[in-house]
Design an enzyme around this catalytic site. Structure first.
Site, PDB file in Angstrom:
ATOM      1  N   SER A 106       8.743  29.991  63.419  1.00 60.60           N
ATOM      2  CA  SER A 106       7.853  30.061  62.268  1.00 60.60           C
ATOM      3  C   SER A 106       6.715  31.057  62.516  1.00 60.60           C
ATOM      4  O   SER A 106       6.973  32.226  62.742  1.00 60.60           O
ATOM      5  CB  SER A 106       7.337  28.654  61.944  1.00 60.60           C
ATOM      6  OG  SER A 106       6.842  28.593  60.645  1.00 60.60           O
ATOM      7  N   ASP A 250       5.317  34.623  56.642  1.00 60.59           N
ATOM      8  CA  ASP A 250       5.491  34.481  58.090  1.00 60.59           C
ATOM      9  C   ASP A 250       6.935  34.832  58.442  1.00 60.59           C
ATOM     10  O   ASP A 250       7.746  35.141  57.550  1.00 60.59           O
ATOM     11  CB  ASP A 250       5.073  33.083  58.549  1.00 60.59           C
ATOM     12  CG  ASP A 250       5.956  31.979  58.006  1.00 60.59           C
ATOM     13  OD1 ASP A 250       6.642  32.198  56.990  1.00 60.59           O
ATOM     14  OD2 ASP A 250       5.964  30.873  58.585  1.00 60.59           O
ATOM     15  N   ASP A 254       8.599  30.711  55.021  1.00 59.03           N
ATOM     16  CA  ASP A 254       8.272  29.465  54.330  1.00 59.03           C
ATOM     17  C   ASP A 254       6.769  29.324  54.094  1.00 59.03           C
ATOM     18  O   ASP A 254       6.322  28.364  53.484  1.00 59.03           O
ATOM     19  CB  ASP A 254       8.831  28.230  55.068  1.00 59.03           C
ATOM     20  CG  ASP A 254       8.255  28.023  56.459  1.00 59.03           C
ATOM     21  OD1 ASP A 254       7.434  28.860  56.909  1.00 59.03           O
ATOM     22  OD2 ASP A 254       8.622  27.021  57.099  1.00 59.03           O
TER      23      ASP A 254
END
Length: 462
Positions: A106, A250, A254
């Site tokens: 992430s 990112d 998300d």
């Protein structure tokens, strides 16, 4: 030790010693645990798992290890290759698969990678399921398939396009209205898969796209967490290009942040506020965000006669409360939009499409839109942890100190004062305590944070 095992998956830095970092052995072990969990709980002759990854340098290595581990367990794999977290989430039910794995850390820097684990609905696993997987990994209770029962790999690289089509077909997305406005937008894809999928979506909505860091080579040009201090380049380029606004995602797409036309941050907290304002204006209903998110969503929901509720931090907790309250939109203040009309997962494509449609219906700039919302300012801080620090004791001490205020302890400690709030919690993904504050000016939010940090340090003896 940077290997973090949690109910939502496993995350760590590449290299180092087994059990301390995300080594090849650890990747195989946790892929084995996930595959074994599916086999234990789903009684089918042949299981199928969807796999996708972001553009991290370590991605191909981790990808090969995980895919071939599942094959070794006799599980078929649908390999999406370079993808996004929400793309894998929509692919799982469309493929009638039994689960999914997204290989991404992430917003963490490039030395990190992770296995994010999904159920058959394409949603993150429950805490109970995550605990089972951790137990299986710990006991190494794996049973691999014989040579005649190995799984098979099917490569499908069409899903980013399928995802775009799904978004454009949403009833509240109006690509024609957007195209008429001839918007010009700068996109920072942080050299990951967002650099492919977001410009493609914009082009299909008739938006002129200026690309910044959209080469998916995994060399992140700045810290990939979409915070103001990391985004100087796009803030300048939006002004230089006279663009209507900027989009930042990112590495796994998300989280979504906007830059206003004046080069200022729209505020990642206000991504959800703006999208919710539009959705609620068309389909009144309830909203949910987590406890670390802005009060502005509550205010906007009240304006549209809906009910707002706050969940514990973590996407799985937001989704659970959204389902319980029939929320029509929700998410997290870190720029995560969850729109059940599409799917129960944070999705930057959905956020971009809803925001553009909202803007197309208004006669104002992005900075004017931001100014029209309730004004709150957040300060997001953290304290690095050492093994000697007793976090639970610190949180208990803070709870006692502020026992006469409105306190919520479902996730760390949230202290609601009349004009502001502070939320203290141990991170699930990093060895830190997060300290989030919100007030009606940035100075007040920062000062509250500094005061609380001093009090925590005093309680911890540091």
């Amino acid at each position: 030790m940077t290997l973090i095992k949690s109910i939502s998956g496993i995350r760590g830095t590449i290299g180092g010693k087994v059990g301390d970092n995300l080594t090849p052995v650890d990747a195989v072990k946790f892929a084995s645990a996930y595959g074994t969990f599916l086999k234990n709980n789903i009684k089918k002759d042949k299981l199928t798992v969807v796999i996708g990854r972001d553009a991290r340098i370590s991605g191909p290595m981790i990808h090969n290890l995980v895919v071939n581990t599942l094959i070794g367990l006799g599980i078929n794999v649908i390999d999406l290759g370079l993808s996004t977290t929400p793309t894998v989430e929509i692919a799982v039910p469309l493929e009638k698969a039994d689960g999914g794995i997204i290989l991404t850390a992430s917003h963490n820097p490039k030395q990190w990678n992770a296995l994010k684990l999904l159920n058959a609905r394409g949603e993150f696993l429950s805490g109970k399921d995550g605990e089972q997987i951790l137990e299986i990994a710990e006991s190494e209770a794996f049973d691999f398939s014989d040579v005649d029962s190995l799984g098979e790999i099917t490569v499908n690289d069409a899903y980013m396009d399928i995802h775009i089509d799904e978004v454009l077909e949403l009833p509240l997305v109006d690509a024609e209205a957007v195209a008429k406005r001839k918007f010009k937008v700068v996109v920072d894809g942080v050299n990951s898969s967002g650099g492919i999928i977001i410009p493609k979506l914009l082009e299909q909505m008739g938006v002129e796209c200026v690309k910044l860091y959209c080469e998916p080579n995994g060399h992140f040009p700045h810290n990939p967490e979409p915070l103001k201090e990391h985004l100087g380049d796009i803030c300048k380029l939006v002004v230089d290009e006279k663009a209507d606004f900027g989009i930042v995602v990112d590495p796994d797409v998300d989280r979504l942040a906007f830059i206003s036309n004046d080069g200022e941050m729209f505020g990642e907290e206000y991504t959800l506020v703006a999208c919710a304002d539009y959705v609620l204006s068309k389909t009144p209903g309830n909203t949910v965000s987590n406890m670390s998110s802005s009060r502005a969503l509550r205010d906007i929901t009240n304006k549209h006669n809906g009910t707002y509720q706050a969940s514990a931090v973590g996407e799985v907790n937001v989704v659970e409360l959204m389902k319980k309250t029939n929320a029509i939109i929700g998410g997290e203040g870190n720029g995560g939009i969850i729109y059940p009309e599409s799917h129960y997962g944070r999705d930057s494509l959905v956020g971009v499409a809803l925001f553009l449609t909202h803007l197309a219906n208004l006669d104002m700039t992005v900075s004017e839109l931001r100014a029209s919302y309730p004004q709150y300012y957040m300060s997001k801080n953290k304290i690095e942890l050492t093994p000697q620090i007793d976090v639970d004791a610190i949180l208990a001490a803070m709870t006692e100190k502020y026992k006469n205020e409105e306190i919520n302890t479902i996730d760390g400690v949230k202290i609601d004062f009349a004009e502001n709030w502070v939320h203290l919690r141990k991170s699930n993904t990093e060895p830190i305590i997060r300290i989030y504050t919100e007030a009606q000016t940035q100075e007040l939010a920062d000062n509250l944070a500094l005061r609380i940090i001093d009090e925590i340090k005093a309680a911890a003896g540091i």
